[in-house]
Design a protein around this motif. Structure first.
Motif, short mmCIF file in Angstrom:
data_model
loop_
_atom_site.label_atom_id
_atom_site.label_comp_id
_atom_site.label_asym_id
_atom_site.label_seq_id
_atom_site.Cartn_x
_atom_site.Cartn_y
_atom_site.Cartn_z
N ARG A 22 0.83 -1.21 0.00
CA ARG A 22 0.00 0.00 0.00
C ARG A 22 0.87 1.26 0.00
O ARG A 22 0.60 2.21 -0.74
N ARG A 23 1.90 1.24 0.83
CA ARG A 23 2.76 2.41 0.93
C ARG A 23 3.52 2.65 -0.36
O ARG A 23 3.61 3.78 -0.86
N TRP A 24 4.09 1.61 -0.95
CA TRP A 24 4.85 1.74 -2.19
C TRP A 24 3.97 2.20 -3.35
O TRP A 24 4.39 2.99 -4.20
N ARG A 25 2.74 1.68 -3.40
CA ARG A 25 1.82 2.12 -4.45
C ARG A 25 1.50 3.60 -4.33
O ARG A 25 1.40 4.32 -5.33
N HIS A 66 12.13 3.11 -9.13
CA HIS A 66 12.55 2.43 -7.90
C HIS A 66 11.37 1.69 -7.28
O HIS A 66 11.48 0.51 -6.90
N TRP A 67 10.22 2.38 -7.17
CA TRP A 67 9.06 1.75 -6.55
C TRP A 67 8.46 0.68 -7.45
O TRP A 67 7.94 -0.33 -6.96
N ARG A 68 8.55 0.86 -8.75
CA ARG A 68 8.09 -0.19 -9.67
C ARG A 68 8.91 -1.46 -9.47
O ARG A 68 8.39 -2.58 -9.50
N THR A 69 10.23 -1.28 -9.29
CA THR A 69 11.10 -2.44 -9.09
C THR A 69 10.73 -3.18 -7.82
O THR A 69 10.65 -4.42 -7.80
N LEU A 70 10.51 -2.46 -6.74
CA LEU A 70 10.16 -3.10 -5.48
C LEU A 70 8.78 -3.77 -5.55
O LEU A 70 8.59 -4.84 -4.99
N LEU A 71 7.85 -3.11 -6.22
CA LEU A 71 6.49 -3.66 -6.29
C LEU A 71 6.40 -4.87 -7.20
O LEU A 71 5.59 -5.78 -6.97
N GLY A 72 7.19 -4.90 -8.25
CA GLY A 72 7.12 -6.01 -9.19
C GLY A 72 5.75 -6.11 -9.81
O GLY A 72 5.21 -5.14 -10.34
N GLU A 73 5.14 -7.28 -9.71
CA GLU A 73 3.82 -7.49 -10.31
C GLU A 73 2.74 -6.66 -9.61
O GLU A 73 1.69 -6.39 -10.20
N ALA A 75 2.85 -3.63 -9.04
CA ALA A 75 2.81 -2.29 -9.62
C ALA A 75 1.74 -2.16 -10.68
O ALA A 75 1.41 -1.04 -11.09
N GLU A 76 1.21 -3.30 -11.16
CA GLU A 76 0.21 -3.25 -12.23
C GLU A 76 -1.09 -2.60 -11.75
O GLU A 76 -1.80 -1.98 -12.52
N LYS A 77 -1.38 -2.76 -10.46
CA LYS A 77 -2.58 -2.13 -9.91
C LYS A 77 -2.22 -0.74 -9.42
O LYS A 77 -1.38 -0.59 -8.53
N THR A 78 -2.81 0.26 -9.98
CA THR A 78 -2.48 1.64 -9.62
C THR A 78 -3.47 2.19 -8.60
O THR A 78 -4.61 1.72 -8.50
N VAL A 79 -3.02 3.17 -7.86
CA VAL A 79 -3.89 3.87 -6.90
C VAL A 79 -3.84 5.35 -7.20
O VAL A 79 -2.99 5.82 -7.96
#
Length: 377
Positions: A22-25, A66-73, A75-79
Motif C-alpha cells: 500500500r505504501r509503495w503504491r 525504484h518503486w516499480r522495481t520493489l512492487l514487481g507485479e 505495480a500493475e494495480k495503480t492507486v
C-alpha cells in the motif's frame, strides 16, 4: 541532481507485506503525479527554465522506477495519488504559475523518504535538492509579484479587518441599520482612497531614493579636466564603499595612467567589483507606483465591501453582525492561505493567523460599541 538508482530487491521486496504494498503504491502514484506536474509546467516555459523542469521530471521518473522495481507485479494495480498531488496536477494544467511552483515546493519538503528504509539511500537527498530547485524557480515569480501583490494582500486584509471592526463597533451601539450601512460605505471609500494614495507615495518615494543613490557616469566626462595632483576622483570611489587602495587604482585608470580590459561604461560596485549597477531588480521588488496604488485601492474596496453586504441585503442586529463576521472570516482564511502558499509556509497556519488577528481587532471595537451603546441591537 543526485541520481537514485534502484537497488536490488531485498528480502522484503521479494515478499512485501500488505502494508508495504500500500505504501509503495502510494509513493509510486505520487512520483508519477509529480513528474506530470513538472512536465505540464515545462510545456508553458522555454529556455533554461523549461530544461530545469524537465530535469526534475526525469528525476521523478527515476524514483518512480525504484518503486516499480520493489512492487514487481504489484505495480500493475495503480492507486490515486495524494489529494495534494491531484490538486497540484490540476492547477498545473490550468495555470502553470508561481502558485503551482510554491505548492510543489511544499510537496518536495514533505518527503517521507528520510524515515522510510525502503527508499533508496539517495532519494531523500534528491527530494531536498528538488525543493531548492523549485524554490529557485518560484523565486523568480515571487519577485515579479512582490510589489503589487504585497499591496493587494495588505489592501484586502486592511479592508476586511478595518471595516468589520467599524461595522461591528457601530452596530453594537444599537443605531439603525441605515446608519451602520452608510458608516460601512464611508469607511470603505475613506480607507480605499487612503490606502491607494499611501501606496503611491510610498512606492514612488522608494524608487526615487534608489535612483538618487545610483552612481552616475559623471566621472567619465569630468576625468579629463581633473587636476592630476588633487585627485578628487579617488573620493568618488571611496564614497561608493571601496577601500583606499582600490579607489586609487580605479581613479588612476579613469585618468588614463593605464588601461584595463573592462568596459569603461561600467560603474564600480560598492564592493569594488566590476559590472553595471542594475537597479531594475530592486525596482521590480518595490513595484510600480500606479500599479501598487490601484491594486491597494481595488483590493481594499473588495475586502471592505464584505462586512457591509449583510446590511445591503437588509439584515439587522446580531444576525447582520454574525453574517458579516462569517463572511470576513472565510475571506481572511483565504487571503492568509494564499500568502502561505506563495511564501512556502503552511496555508492553514497563515490563514488561521489572519483569522485570529482580524477577529481580535473586531472583537475589541464590538465590546467598545456595547460599552458606549444606548440601546440593544
Amino acid at each position: 541532481m543526485p541520481s537514485s538508482a534502484a537497488p536490488e530487491p531485498s528480502a522484503a521486496a521479494v515478499d512485501p507485506s500488505p502494508d508495504q504494498i500500500r505504501r509503495w503504491r502510494r509513493y509510486l502514484a505520487d512520483e508519477i503525479a509529480e513528474g506530470d506536474i513538472y512536465r505540464q509546467i515545462a510545456a508553458r516555459k522555454d529556455g533554461a527554465e523549461r530544461d530545469i523542469l524537465l530535469g526534475l521530471a526525469e528525476a521523478e521518473r527515476r524514483h518512480e522506477n525504484h518503486w516499480r522495481t520493489l512492487l514487481g507485479e504489484h505495480a500493475e494495480k495503480t492507486v490515486r495519488p495524494s489529494v495534494h498531488r491531484i490538486l497540484l496536477r490540476w492547477l498545473a494544467r490550468i495555470f502553470g504559475s508561481v502558485f503551482v511552483l510554491a505548492l510543489a515546493q511544499r510537496a518536495e519538503s514533505d518527503s517521507p523518504y528520510a524515515q522510510d528504509q525502503d527508499a533508496a539511500p539517495g532519494m531523500a537527498a534528491d527530494e531536498a535538492i528538488h525543493e531548492e530547485v523549485v524554490r529557485g524557480l518560484a523565486a523568480r515569480g515571487r519577485e515579479e509579484l512582490a510589489g503589487n501583490f504585497r499591496a493587494a494582500v495588505f489592501g484586502a486584509n486592511d479592508g476586511l479587518v478595518s471595516n468589520l471592526a467599524l461595522v461591528m463597533g457601530i452596530g453594537a451601539t444599537g443605531v439603525s441599520n441605515q446608519v451602520v450601512l452608510f458608516t460601512g460605505i464611508a469607511g470603505l471609500l475613506a480607507g480605499a482612497l487612503s490606502m491607494g494614495a499611501g501606496e503611491f507615495v510610498s512606492v514612488r518615494s522608494q524608487r526615487e531614493l534608489l535612483d538618487a543613490s545610483s552612481p552616475t557616469q559623471i566621472t567619465l566626462d569630468a576625468a579629463r579636466d581633473l587636476d592630476l595632483d588633487q585627485n578628487e576622483l579617488e573620493l568618488v570611489y571611496l564614497a561608493r564603499g571601496m577601500d583606499r587602495e582600490d579607489a586609487r587604482h580605479r581613479a588612476q585608470e579613469r585618468l588614463g595612467y593605464f588601461s584595463c580590459d573592462c568596459n569603461p561604461a561600467f560603474s564600480a560596485r560598492p564592493d569594488g567589483s566590476q559590472g553595471p549597477v542594475d537597479r531594475s531588480a530592486e525596482h521590480r521588488e518595490i513595484g510600480n507606483a500606479w500599479g501598487a496604488a490601484l491594486s491597494s485601492f481595488g483590493f481594499f474596496s473588495s475586502g471592505a465591501i464584505i462586512p457591509v453586504l449583510p446590511y445591503i441585503f437588509g439584515l439587522t442586529g446580531l444576525t447582520a453582525v454574525a453574517v458579516a463576521a462569517l463572511l470576513v472570516g472565510l475571506a481572511l482564511l483565504f487571503t492568509g492561505g494564499v500568502v502561505g502558499l506563495l511564501s512556502g509556509a503552511s496555508p492553514l497556519k497563515r490563514g488561521v493567523r489572519q483569522l485570529l488577528i482580524g477577529f481580535g481587532a473586531a472583537a475589541v471595537t464590538y465590546l467598545l460599541g456595547l460599552a458606549f451603546g444606548t440601546s440593544v441591537a
